[in-house]
Design an enzyme around this catalytic site. Structure first.
Site, short mmCIF file in Angstrom:
data_model
loop_
_atom_site.label_atom_id
_atom_site.label_comp_id
_atom_site.label_asym_id
_atom_site.label_seq_id
_atom_site.Cartn_x
_atom_site.Cartn_y
_atom_site.Cartn_z
N LYS A 95 41.91 -8.89 35.31
CA LYS A 95 42.85 -8.86 36.34
C LYS A 95 43.51 -10.20 36.74
CE LYS A 95 43.39 -7.07 40.79
NZ LYS A 95 42.89 -6.50 42.32
N GLY A 183 45.91 -2.44 49.80
CA GLY A 183 46.52 -1.96 51.16
C GLY A 183 46.18 -0.28 51.06
#
EC number: 2.8.1.10
Length: 256
Positions: A95, A183
């Site tokens: 990632k 988020g």
């Protein structure tokens, strides 16, 4: 079933390892989530210790590890961290995270694209964390990224899908999996992302800081499953007018 590069996953929920009160609670929550892909920051792992408090229980749990380059501020730093991760963990999955501003933790689009192109050439399976920018996501796809991970809102903010309009464009145009990352604050946010057409979501803070992380992980698992099913069921189209579910015409005529 979700396929990314050379791996397939039954779960469309990816999880993180930060902010948990203990490694035991982390593992219990990950198991409750059903997640099969778990990301961990290389800066938080002691690679010299085989019994590292974060790494050891994850290996024992049998999940696929997705090391990330969190903390890197430039492409060069991210590439160096990626090479260390591959050597230490024996995985070419990565990632990619590059955020130079510690306050906002927003990804640097220029450095991310630069690093992604270089890492793909070095044989990495690159999943870049990026802004919800359709143009950037397409460029990341074109340089060989195996998925794109646009943000829903700033990391750890729990604000939900503040970038919904841009996410819809990214999902519509992408030919690689789209993983909404950052988020997501409550299970309904995750369900909404999957209903929109996202292939997966990555959730960390919302689970880790809950009063009951294991229960919250279970809630996210169920929400993601619901979102996938809802998308597969193909929801009805929206209308600007009302449409009666039980027409009264025949009933009233019978009374006349």
């Amino acid at each position: 079933m979700l396929r990314i590069a050379d791996k397939t996953f039954d779960s469309h929920l990816f999880t993180g390892t930060g902010k948990f009160a203990s490694s035991q609670l982390m593992v219990e929550a990950i198991r409750a989530s059903g997640s099969q892909l778990v990301t961990l920051a290389m800066k938080r792992v002691d690679l010299r210790q085989h019994n590292d408090a974060i790494l050891a229980p994850l290996i024992e749990a049998g999940v696929t590890l997705l090391p990330n380059t969190s903390g890197a501020k430039t492409a060069e730093e991210a590439i160096f961290a990626a090479q260390l991760a591959r050597e230490a963990l024996g995985t070419n999955w990565l990632k990619l995270e590059i955020h130079p501003d510690a306050r906002w933790l927003l990804p640097d689009p220029i450095e991310t694209l630069k690093a992604a192109e270089a890492l793909v050439k070095q044989g990495f399976v690159v999943l870049p964390y990026c802004g919800a920018d359709p143009v950037l996501c397409k460029r990341l796809e074109e340089v060989g990224c195996s998925a794109v991970m646009p943000l829903g809102a700033p990391i750890g903010s729990n604000q939900g899908l503040e970038t919904k309009a841009m996410l819809e464009i990214i999902i519509q145009q992408s030919t690689v999996p789209v993983v909404v990352d950052a988020g997501i604050g409550v299970p309904s946010h995750a369900a909404q992302a999957l209903e929109m057409g996202a292939d997966a979501v990555l959730v960390n803070t919302a689970i880790a800081v809950a009063d009951d992380p294991v229960m919250m992980a279970t809630a996210f698992r169920l929400a993601v499953e619901a979102g996938v099913l809802a998308r597969q069921a193909v929801p009805g189209s929206k209308s600007s007018q009302a449409s009666a579910t039980s027409p009264l015409t025949g009933f009233l005529e019978a009374l006349a």
